[in-house]
Scaffold this motif. Sequence first.
Motif, mmCIF file in Angstrom:
data_model
loop_
_atom_site.group_PDB
_atom_site.id
_atom_site.type_symbol
_atom_site.label_atom_id
_atom_site.label_comp_id
_atom_site.label_asym_id
_atom_site.label_seq_id
_atom_site.Cartn_x
_atom_site.Cartn_y
_atom_site.Cartn_z
ATOM 1 N N GLU A 199 8.835 2.460 -27.577
ATOM 2 C CA GLU A 199 9.982 2.234 -28.114
ATOM 3 C C GLU A 199 10.718 1.171 -27.329
ATOM 4 O O GLU A 199 11.921 1.178 -26.795
ATOM 5 N N TYR A 200 10.093 0.183 -26.719
ATOM 6 C CA TYR A 200 10.566 -0.798 -25.864
ATOM 7 C C TYR A 200 11.885 -1.583 -26.444
ATOM 8 O O TYR A 200 12.816 -1.642 -25.815
ATOM 9 N N ARG A 201 11.879 -2.005 -27.676
ATOM 10 C CA ARG A 201 12.891 -2.752 -28.456
ATOM 11 C C ARG A 201 13.990 -1.640 -28.146
ATOM 12 O O ARG A 201 15.299 -2.419 -27.895
ATOM 13 N N GLU A 202 14.185 -0.633 -28.603
ATOM 14 C CA GLU A 202 15.344 0.233 -28.768
ATOM 15 C C GLU A 202 15.974 0.619 -27.406
ATOM 16 O O GLU A 202 17.098 0.411 -27.635
ATOM 17 N N PHE A 203 15.147 0.809 -26.705
ATOM 18 C CA PHE A 203 15.862 1.008 -25.234
ATOM 19 C C PHE A 203 16.184 -0.074 -24.520
ATOM 20 O O PHE A 203 17.157 0.141 -23.999
ATOM 21 N N ALA A 204 15.712 -1.289 -24.866
ATOM 22 C CA ALA A 204 16.268 -2.444 -24.486
ATOM 23 C C ALA A 204 17.588 -2.854 -24.976
ATOM 24 O O ALA A 204 18.681 -3.196 -24.314
ATOM 25 N N ASP A 205 17.588 -2.337 -26.728
ATOM 26 C CA ASP A 205 19.057 -2.379 -26.820
ATOM 27 C C ASP A 205 20.028 -1.620 -26.236
ATOM 28 O O ASP A 205 21.206 -2.025 -26.076
ATOM 29 N N LEU A 206 19.747 -0.515 -25.956
ATOM 30 C CA LEU A 206 20.565 0.609 -25.224
ATOM 31 C C LEU A 206 20.882 -0.142 -23.668
ATOM 32 O O LEU A 206 22.140 -0.056 -23.429
ATOM 33 N N ALA A 207 20.068 -0.829 -23.104
ATOM 34 C CA ALA A 207 20.305 -1.137 -21.725
ATOM 35 C C ALA A 207 21.411 -2.514 -21.952
ATOM 36 O O ALA A 207 22.042 -2.691 -21.236
ATOM 37 N N GLU A 208 21.133 -3.152 -23.019
ATOM 38 C CA GLU A 208 22.145 -4.340 -23.397
ATOM 39 C C GLU A 208 23.606 -3.826 -23.666
ATOM 40 O O GLU A 208 24.676 -4.415 -23.203
ATOM 41 N N ASN A 234 7.241 -10.895 -28.520
ATOM 42 C CA ASN A 234 8.549 -11.407 -28.933
ATOM 43 C C ASN A 234 9.843 -10.780 -28.425
ATOM 44 O O ASN A 234 10.941 -11.380 -28.502
ATOM 45 N N GLU A 235 9.661 -9.786 -27.588
ATOM 46 C CA GLU A 235 10.734 -9.211 -26.784
ATOM 47 C C GLU A 235 10.588 -9.675 -25.350
ATOM 48 O O GLU A 235 11.807 -9.454 -24.755
ATOM 49 N N LEU A 236 9.633 -10.417 -25.052
ATOM 50 C CA LEU A 236 9.528 -10.774 -23.629
ATOM 51 C C LEU A 236 10.945 -11.564 -22.913
ATOM 52 O O LEU A 236 11.341 -11.619 -22.091
ATOM 53 N N SER A 237 11.257 -12.437 -23.877
ATOM 54 C CA SER A 237 12.343 -13.262 -23.670
ATOM 55 C C SER A 237 13.482 -12.792 -23.312
ATOM 56 O O SER A 237 14.593 -13.173 -22.482
ATOM 57 N N HIS A 271 6.502 -14.737 -15.401
ATOM 58 C CA HIS A 271 6.719 -16.178 -15.351
ATOM 59 C C HIS A 271 7.374 -16.552 -16.669
ATOM 60 O O HIS A 271 8.043 -17.658 -16.904
ATOM 61 N N GLY A 272 7.355 -15.760 -17.770
ATOM 62 C CA GLY A 272 8.139 -15.898 -19.190
ATOM 63 C C GLY A 272 9.261 -15.503 -19.221
ATOM 64 O O GLY A 272 9.918 -15.617 -20.104
ATOM 65 N N TRP A 273 10.031 -14.914 -18.194
ATOM 66 C CA TRP A 273 11.235 -14.755 -18.202
ATOM 67 C C TRP A 273 11.979 -14.690 -16.884
ATOM 68 O O TRP A 273 12.847 -13.994 -16.725
#
Length: 296
Positions: A199-208, A234-237, A271-273
């Motif tokens: 659940e990478y996306r959802e936990f990145a949301d919490l970090a934000e 599409n989440e790497l950025s 390299h992408g971020w």
Amino acid sequence: MNEIDRVADFRRRHGIDRLIDVHTHFMPKSVLDKVWQYFDEAGPLVGREWPITYRHDEDERVARLRDFGVRKFTSMLYPHKPAMAAWLNSWAADFAARTPDCLHTATFYPEPEAAGYVADAIGAGAVVFKSHIQVGGYSPLDPLLEPVWSQLEEARIPTVVHCGSGPAPGVHTGPEPMAELLRRHPELTVIVAHMGLPEYREFADLAERYPRVYLDTTMAFTDFTEAATPFPANELSRLAALRSKVLLGTDFPNIPYPYVHQLDALERVAHGWGGVRGRRRAASPFRWHCGAADPA
């Protein structure tokens, strides 16, 4: 070039004198032997073949991290049943005392004694805790843990939490319980293990959303993990903005590939971020940002 030289070359390329690895495992031998046996048997929470690369005795494992330039690391350990955490904390305190480069680590389990032995561990100098929701099979919202989270929030001591549903889901894994926990304790310092995979996306949301939520890189982006739970391209950025919240973790010694592969994988995606970043006094490619626990 041997592995030690390859890690040294990585550090030279990025101007990093030393590494901090926030997710390494040291445990009593009897416990670690059982953990390794579980991996050998590809238990249900593993779900696939998982050879242990660094199946060495304790002294050799510590020496290997030092050879890699890891100057601070943790002794992530965790109970899977009641009446176990206090004993593990006692062992971890002794390990930290005889291993000065190990950050004094502690753990807990939802039980009536938890608040007391967590207070004792904090008083004894613990600077990081481990919560393994998947293996422990407990909810972070268990009422028995409420005083524990309150203590950790007030003390601003980070807790590395395995709360994502990988490599296999648990009864209480996933972002929803942690989202509710953080709603109740918005100043809690949480390091989400494995970047919350899958659940990478959802936990990145919490970090934000929360100022004291971080992500550790443990096993993320490696060939082993990408084959089963790839990080969404599409989440790497998003990681460029979150870069200061991404901390080096590896799961050493319980990894099915060489340590340097984790670093190579991070370098490949970084390299992408915005690139891998260090400072001459920095402790890791991504920097440790955990307030009072900052060993730098």
